[in-house]
Design a protein around this motif. Structure first.
Motif, short mmCIF file in Angstrom:
data_model
loop_
_atom_site.label_atom_id
_atom_site.label_comp_id
_atom_site.label_asym_id
_atom_site.label_seq_id
_atom_site.Cartn_x
_atom_site.Cartn_y
_atom_site.Cartn_z
N GLN A 160 0.83 -1.19 0.00
CA GLN A 160 0.00 0.00 0.00
C GLN A 160 0.88 1.25 0.00
N LEU A 161 0.69 2.08 -1.01
CA LEU A 161 1.39 3.36 -1.13
C LEU A 161 0.37 4.47 -0.90
N SER A 162 0.38 5.04 0.31
CA SER A 162 -0.62 6.04 0.68
C SER A 162 -0.29 7.39 0.06
N LYS A 163 -1.24 8.33 0.14
CA LYS A 163 -1.04 9.66 -0.45
C LYS A 163 0.13 10.39 0.19
N ASN A 193 -0.05 -6.81 5.90
CA ASN A 193 -0.05 -5.52 5.22
C ASN A 193 1.39 -5.02 5.09
N VAL A 194 1.74 -4.61 3.89
CA VAL A 194 3.06 -4.04 3.63
C VAL A 194 2.87 -2.58 3.22
N PHE A 195 3.49 -1.67 3.97
CA PHE A 195 3.35 -0.24 3.70
C PHE A 195 4.66 0.26 3.08
N VAL A 196 4.53 0.95 1.95
CA VAL A 196 5.70 1.41 1.22
C VAL A 196 5.61 2.92 0.99
N SER A 197 6.76 3.50 0.63
CA SER A 197 6.83 4.95 0.45
C SER A 197 7.81 5.29 -0.65
N ARG A 198 7.55 6.43 -1.29
CA ARG A 198 8.54 7.03 -2.20
C ARG A 198 9.01 8.39 -1.67
N SER A 199 8.37 8.84 -0.59
CA SER A 199 8.73 10.14 -0.02
C SER A 199 9.56 10.02 1.25
N HIS A 200 9.78 8.82 1.75
CA HIS A 200 10.50 8.61 3.01
C HIS A 200 11.96 9.06 2.88
N PRO A 201 12.49 9.80 3.88
CA PRO A 201 13.89 10.24 3.81
C PRO A 201 14.88 9.09 3.63
N GLN A 202 14.59 7.92 4.26
CA GLN A 202 15.52 6.81 4.18
C GLN A 202 15.61 6.21 2.79
N MET A 203 14.65 6.54 1.91
CA MET A 203 14.74 6.04 0.53
C MET A 203 15.95 6.67 -0.17
N ILE A 204 16.24 7.94 0.15
CA ILE A 204 17.41 8.59 -0.41
C ILE A 204 18.68 7.87 0.02
N LYS A 205 18.74 7.52 1.31
CA LYS A 205 19.92 6.83 1.83
C LYS A 205 20.11 5.49 1.15
N ARG A 206 19.03 4.71 1.02
CA ARG A 206 19.14 3.39 0.39
C ARG A 206 19.54 3.49 -1.08
#
Length: 408
Positions: A160-163, A193-206
């Motif tokens: 699930q990718l929330s707003k 349930n798996v919750f995902v993000s494209r705006s999370h700060p840690q995505m930049i780190k990964r």
């Protein structure tokens, strides 16, 4: 039937990842439940699985007694001796039952027990699989949309990718392949349930760990990330090798490494003149992390200049940053973005003051510690020393004029 049973076990194990032993346990449990349905108790039931033939056998276990009170649990010595002359009082004798005789209702109960066992096992496997990928980046396919989520197929589950986890202006179509950051995996009892993000700060780190070898091997470490997705990000880095420049490594030649990161996102902003959304780019500022909190805050406020960093004597995580009057708006940033990102990056609550505002409040402000940039501190010290020398010379001249001794 036995071949069909073994083939079913093989398919479940290969396709669902459910071990044969767990399936056998589920079938045994269901047959025991079915036995209880028919006979009102299951204590006397013994259920065995023939590994070679793939058959389940159900037995009623009866004890040899003098006088029978319950024919389901006991057998008389006379009847036992008719079966074999070797039986004695207290012996246990197994009598095979046919699972087919349990009836339609019992069979349905057995099926439900097996299915429930399979669901639990499948859910546990799914949970453990994706829990291992928590705080990591995964690739998936956009499946569908509703008012709350974009559903991304990660292989065996729809994440699930929330707003709030989406980047402003990004638009996806069904079957688009995208990368997402898995920040939470939960089993709420009804499912995983798996919750995902494209705006999370840690995505930049990964992403930096994926794209920059020096980050992956630990030569350069990402210390903290502060992000307003789709617009601007601040990243604090340090090098563990004195011969490797942390900032230069992250930026890359001609900004190549930063471009690799920003190319993963496709933000857009509304242009009032054009009356439509136009593509934009997320800016990434890379700053040097240092142990000294004052210098770290000084770096984090960049690109604005800083005159002084003052720490609150009552709140250890609060700081006031004094900047030149001409740099006040730059230090604060558009809608407070620069100071907000700096605060998140450093972990301090930061108040920005202009030099003139600070001077006006100097009489009522009592900081525990005031820190100016190193070069300014040296200039101030040199200036103070010169002033003291001048003062001493004036005092000596005045004393000589009035005949006062200065030997002491």
């Amino acid at each position: 039937m036995s071949k069909e049973m073994l083939e079913a076990f093989r398919i479940l194990e290969e396709d669902k990842g459910i071990k044969k032993e767990d399936i056998v346990d589920a079938v045994v449990e269901s047959l025991r439940s079915a036995y209880k349905r028919r006979y009102g108790q299951a204590e006397s039931a013994a259920i065995e699985f023939d590994e070679k033939k793939g058959d389940f056998r159900v037995y009623t276990v009866r004890e040899v007694v003098d006088e029978v009170f319950d024919s389901r649990l006991e057998i008389s010595l006379k009847d036992a001796l008719a079966i074999s002359s070797a039986y004695e009082l207290g012996d246990k004798i197994k009598f095979e039952e046919s699972p087919a005789e349990f009836g339609r209702v019992a069979a349905q109960s057995a099926k439900q027990t097996i299915m429930e066992k399979m669901r639990k096992q499948t859910r546990a496997i799914t949970y453990n699989t994706y829990k291992e990928h928590e705080n990591e980046i995964m690739s998936g396919t956009v499946e569908r949309f509703d008012n709350k989520f974009i559903y991304v197929n990660l292989g065996t589950i729809e994440a699930q990718l929330s707003k709030q986890d989406q980047i402003p202006g990004e638009v996806f179509q069904s079957h688009d392949r995208i990368e997402v950051y898995v920040y939470k995996v939960e089993d709420n009892g009804r499912g995983v349930n798996v919750f995902v993000s494209r705006s999370h700060p840690q995505m930049i780190k990964r992403l930096m760990e994926q794209e920059i070898p020096e980050v992956y091997d630990g030569t350069v470490e990402i210390m903290s990330v502060s992000r307003e997705a789709g617009d601007r990000t601040k990243v604090a880095v340090r090098s563990h090798n004195p011969n490797v420049d942390a900032i230069g490594t992250i930026v890359g030649r001609g900004g190549a490494n930063i471009k690799k990161i920003t190319s993963k996102f496709h933000p857009a902003k509304y242009d009032a003149k054009l009356d439509r959304m136009v593509p934009t780019e997320e800016n990434i500022d890379v700053i040097e992390w240092v142990d000294d909190p004052a210098e770290f805050i000084y770096n984090a406020i960049a690109p604005a200049e800083v005159d002084m960093v003052l720490f609150d004597h009552e709140d250890a995580k609060r700081a006031t940053v004094v900047v030149p009057d001409s740099k006040l708006s730059l230090a604060i940033g558009r809608r407070g973005q620069n100071v907000r990102l700096a605060a998140h990056l450093t972990g301090f609550r930061i108040d920005i003051k202009s030099a003139s505002e600070y001077e006006a409040q100097a009489d009522t402000y009592f900081p525990e510690e005031a820190v100016a940039p190193a070069e300014e501190t040296e200039e101030i010290a040199a200036y103070d020393e010169a002033q003291l020398v001048d003062l001493d010379d004036d005092m000596l001249a005045a004393a000589a004029e009035f005949g006062v001794s200065t030997e002491d």
